[in-house]
Design an enzyme around this catalytic site. Structure first.
Site, PDB file in Angstrom:
ATOM      1  CG  ASP A   1      -1.999  -0.851   0.801  1.00 55.62           C
ATOM      2  OD1 ASP A   1      -2.381  -1.349   0.495  1.00 55.62           O
ATOM      3  OD2 ASP A   1      -2.627  -1.322   2.358  1.00 55.62           O
TER       4      ASP A   1
ATOM      5  NE  ARG B   1      -4.367  -1.517  -5.109  1.00 50.74           N
ATOM      6  CZ  ARG B   1      -3.986  -1.816  -2.658  1.00 50.74           C
ATOM      7  NH1 ARG B   1      -3.310  -1.144  -2.381  1.00 50.74           N
ATOM      8  NH2 ARG B   1      -4.276  -3.099  -2.726  1.00 50.74           N
TER       9      ARG B   1
HETATM   10  C1  LIG Z   1      -8.590  -1.212  -3.075  1.00 50.13           C
HETATM   11  C2  LIG Z   1      -8.490   0.061  -2.787  1.00 50.13           C
HETATM   12  C3  LIG Z   1      -7.045   0.322  -2.637  1.00 50.13           C
HETATM   13  C4  LIG Z   1      -7.217   1.169  -2.181  1.00 50.13           C
HETATM   14  N1  LIG Z   1      -5.610   1.179  -1.544  1.00 50.13           N
HETATM   15  C5  LIG Z   1      -5.017   2.939  -1.323  1.00 50.13           C
HETATM   16  C6  LIG Z   1      -3.941   2.810  -1.466  1.00 50.13           C
HETATM   17  O1  LIG Z   1      -2.285   2.417  -1.074  1.00 50.13           O
HETATM   18  N2  LIG Z   1      -3.713   4.170  -1.311  1.00 50.13           N
HETATM   19  C7  LIG Z   1      -4.097   5.026  -0.718  1.00 50.13           C
HETATM   20  O2  LIG Z   1      -3.884   6.363  -0.185  1.00 50.13           O
HETATM   21  N3  LIG Z   1      -5.386   5.386  -1.232  1.00 50.13           N
HETATM   22  C8  LIG Z   1      -5.640   3.851  -1.314  1.00 50.13           C
HETATM   23  N4  LIG Z   1      -6.984   3.763  -1.569  1.00 50.13           N
HETATM   24  C9  LIG Z   1      -8.300   5.002  -1.654  1.00 50.13           C
HETATM   25  C10 LIG Z   1      -8.190   6.298  -2.298  1.00 50.13           C
HETATM   26  O3  LIG Z   1      -6.724   6.196  -2.388  1.00 50.13           O
HETATM   27  C11 LIG Z   1      -9.578   6.589  -2.753  1.00 50.13           C
HETATM   28  O4  LIG Z   1      -9.936   7.211  -1.016  1.00 50.13           O
HETATM   29  C12 LIG Z   1     -10.401   6.020  -1.976  1.00 50.13           C
HETATM   30  O5  LIG Z   1     -11.352   5.194  -2.801  1.00 50.13           O
HETATM   31  C13 LIG Z   1     -11.607   7.127  -2.636  1.00 50.13           C
HETATM   32  O6  LIG Z   1     -11.521   7.827  -4.169  1.00 50.13           O
HETATM   33  P1  LIG Z   1     -12.271   7.530  -5.297  1.00 50.13           P
HETATM   34  O7  LIG Z   1     -11.658   6.866  -7.012  1.00 50.13           O
HETATM   35  O8  LIG Z   1     -13.093   6.218  -5.348  1.00 50.13           O
HETATM   36  O9  LIG Z   1     -13.199   8.607  -6.051  1.00 50.13           O
HETATM   37  P2  LIG Z   1     -14.314   9.008  -5.121  1.00 50.13           P
HETATM   38  O10 LIG Z   1     -14.005  10.429  -6.120  1.00 50.13           O
HETATM   39  O11 LIG Z   1     -13.823   9.776  -3.651  1.00 50.13           O
HETATM   40  O12 LIG Z   1     -15.788   8.228  -5.216  1.00 50.13           O
HETATM   41  C14 LIG Z   1     -16.439   8.449  -6.504  1.00 50.13           C
HETATM   42  C15 LIG Z   1     -17.793   7.592  -5.732  1.00 50.13           C
HETATM   43  O13 LIG Z   1     -17.254   6.143  -4.795  1.00 50.13           O
HETATM   44  C16 LIG Z   1     -18.439   6.002  -4.092  1.00 50.13           C
HETATM   45  N5  LIG Z   1     -17.250   6.110  -2.491  1.00 50.13           N
HETATM   46  C17 LIG Z   1     -16.112   6.340  -2.501  1.00 50.13           C
HETATM   47  N6  LIG Z   1     -15.326   6.664  -1.468  1.00 50.13           N
HETATM   48  C18 LIG Z   1     -16.570   6.361  -0.389  1.00 50.13           C
HETATM   49  C19 LIG Z   1     -16.452   5.803   0.612  1.00 50.13           C
HETATM   50  N7  LIG Z   1     -15.145   6.106   1.612  1.00 50.13           N
HETATM   51  N8  LIG Z   1     -17.936   5.238   1.479  1.00 50.13           N
HETATM   52  C20 LIG Z   1     -18.588   5.485   0.400  1.00 50.13           C
HETATM   53  N9  LIG Z   1     -18.940   5.672  -0.585  1.00 50.13           N
HETATM   54  C21 LIG Z   1     -17.507   5.348  -1.421  1.00 50.13           C
HETATM   55  C22 LIG Z   1     -18.767   7.185  -3.864  1.00 50.13           C
HETATM   56  O14 LIG Z   1     -20.234   6.948  -4.650  1.00 50.13           O
HETATM   57  C23 LIG Z   1     -18.770   8.306  -4.667  1.00 50.13           C
HETATM   58  O15 LIG Z   1     -19.492   8.927  -5.269  1.00 50.13           O
HETATM   59  C24 LIG Z   1      -7.365   2.312  -2.197  1.00 50.13           C
HETATM   60  C25 LIG Z   1      -8.842   2.387  -2.957  1.00 50.13           C
HETATM   61  C26 LIG Z   1      -9.312   0.822  -3.628  1.00 50.13           C
HETATM   62  C27 LIG Z   1      -9.962   0.867  -3.913  1.00 50.13           C
END
Ligand SMILES: Cc1cc2nc3c(=O)[nH]c(=O)nc-3n(C[C@H](O)[C@H](O)[C@H](O)COP(=O)(O)OP(=O)(O)OC[C@H]3O[C@@H](n4cnc5c(N)ncnc54)[C@H](O)[C@@H]3O)c2cc1C
Length: 311
Positions: A137, A187
């Protein structure tokens, strides 16, 4: 603003005390966390694999300050991988693990990088024996350089070790160019932390544009992209690029978090895409939970409503 407050609260010991001891917080946490034990993670993994999804399991914890604790975290992963292999869940890499560098020692005052490398190496060896992979991560911007170096060094022995690029960082397109090479599992996510403007884009629109740019670099390259987002517009952009360049569905995957947009996870899998769900477990859920609240104000409202309704 709310996001900033929640991310600041995720580092506050007082707020941690308040929230982790609040009655029935755990019911709400359960929406995002598989449970306390490896057995809980195994149960959830079995169910998700049965639904045609893949899984990456995270043993919750970060910012370890004690070398023995860092070793204990690595041992937990080794035991987990043995458990998964015995249950036949690691076949074809369907269940793998995700590890936070600071959970296994990166932040230690002395020999942090060496300790983290040794611990992640141990986990990679156990994953190899179990027939699966490890993804490291990415944490806050102060850890990026050290984490990328760690992955690069460990890939000499464990070439399938995955890493993470965050599109909120200005440097990320360059990192994607360097990492889009054969065999490289990367990722791509937006980033769950905050960083000063010099390092990060302040506006969501810029973070999204950077994600689209990085996504294209990775999909057009020779590596194995792991597109971690719940954002429907970015998933649509990825799909369109995959069609344009004729990328094989087995040569990349989507990733989403446990408990978030489960309908979309199922829909993508039904269309024939590979979808991996990030499944966290363990007692140390506070930082992870607060980052999920910060991502979406509606989650905070849900949390507060759930607490209020129980009083
Ligand atoms: C498999 C995976 C691994 C990850 N690993 C890391 C990592 O190693 N380091 C790191 O910094 N971040 C990591 N993240 C988190 C990532 O950086 C984002 O903070 C998170 O995924 C929200 O961004 P988004 O791309 O979904 O877009 P956003 O614009 O935040 O969300 C888009 C849509 O997704 C839905 N959504 C998003 N988040 C949520 C929530 N918490 N609860 C409910 N609905 C939600 C909503 O419908 C929202 O409108 C990871 C995410 C995933 C999916």
């Amino acid at each position: 603003m709310l996001r900033r407050v929640l991310l600041a609260a995720s580092a506050s010991e007082r707020v941690r005390q308040l929230i982790t001891t609040a009655p029935l917080t755990r019911d709400v946490v359960r929406r995002f966390v598989a449970g306390d034990s490896a057995a809980d993670a195994l149960t959830v993994t079995q169910r998700l694999l049965g639904e045609g999804l893949s899984v990456t399991i995270d043993y919750l914890g970060e910012d370890t300050v004690d070398p023995d604790q860092a070793t204990a975290v690595a041992s937990e992963y080794v035991a987990l991988l043995e458990l998964l292999a015995r249950a036949g869940l690691t076949v074809g890499g369907r269940a793998e693990v995700s590890v936070k560098p600071t959970a296994v020692g990166l932040g230690l005052a002395e020999h942090g990088a060496k300790t983290a490398a040794e611990n992640i190496g141990r986990i990679c060896a156990a994953a190899g024996a179990a027939g699966t992979t490890v993804t490291v991560d990415m944490e806050d911007h102060t850890r990026v350089e050290a984490t990328l170096r760690l992955v690069s060094d460990l890939r000499a022995d464990f070439p399938d070790l995955g890493c993470v690029i965050q599109s909120y960082l200005r440097r990320s397109p360059g990192d994607c160019e360097a990492l889009a090479v054969a065999g490289s599992r990367v990722r791509l996510c937006k980033g769950a932390y905050r960083a000063p403007d010099g390092f990060a884009f302040p506006a969501r629109s810029e973070i999204d544009r950077c994600y689209a740019r990085c996504l294209r670099i990775l999909l057009d390259g020779d590596g194995y992209p792991m597109l971690a987002t719940h954002d429907p517009r970015l998933v649509a952009i990825a799909k369109s690029r995959v069609t344009t360049i004729g990328r094989d569905p087995g040569s990349f995957e989507y990733q989403m978090l446990y408990g978030i947009r489960t309908d979309e996870q199922a829909r993508l899998a039904a269309e024939g895409a590979q979808v991996r769900v990030y499944v966290p477990y363990g007692n140390d859920w506070y930082g992870y939970f607060m980052r999920r609240l910060a991502e979406r104000p509606a989650n905070l409202a849900f949390f507060l409503r759930a607490l209020a309704s129980r009083h």
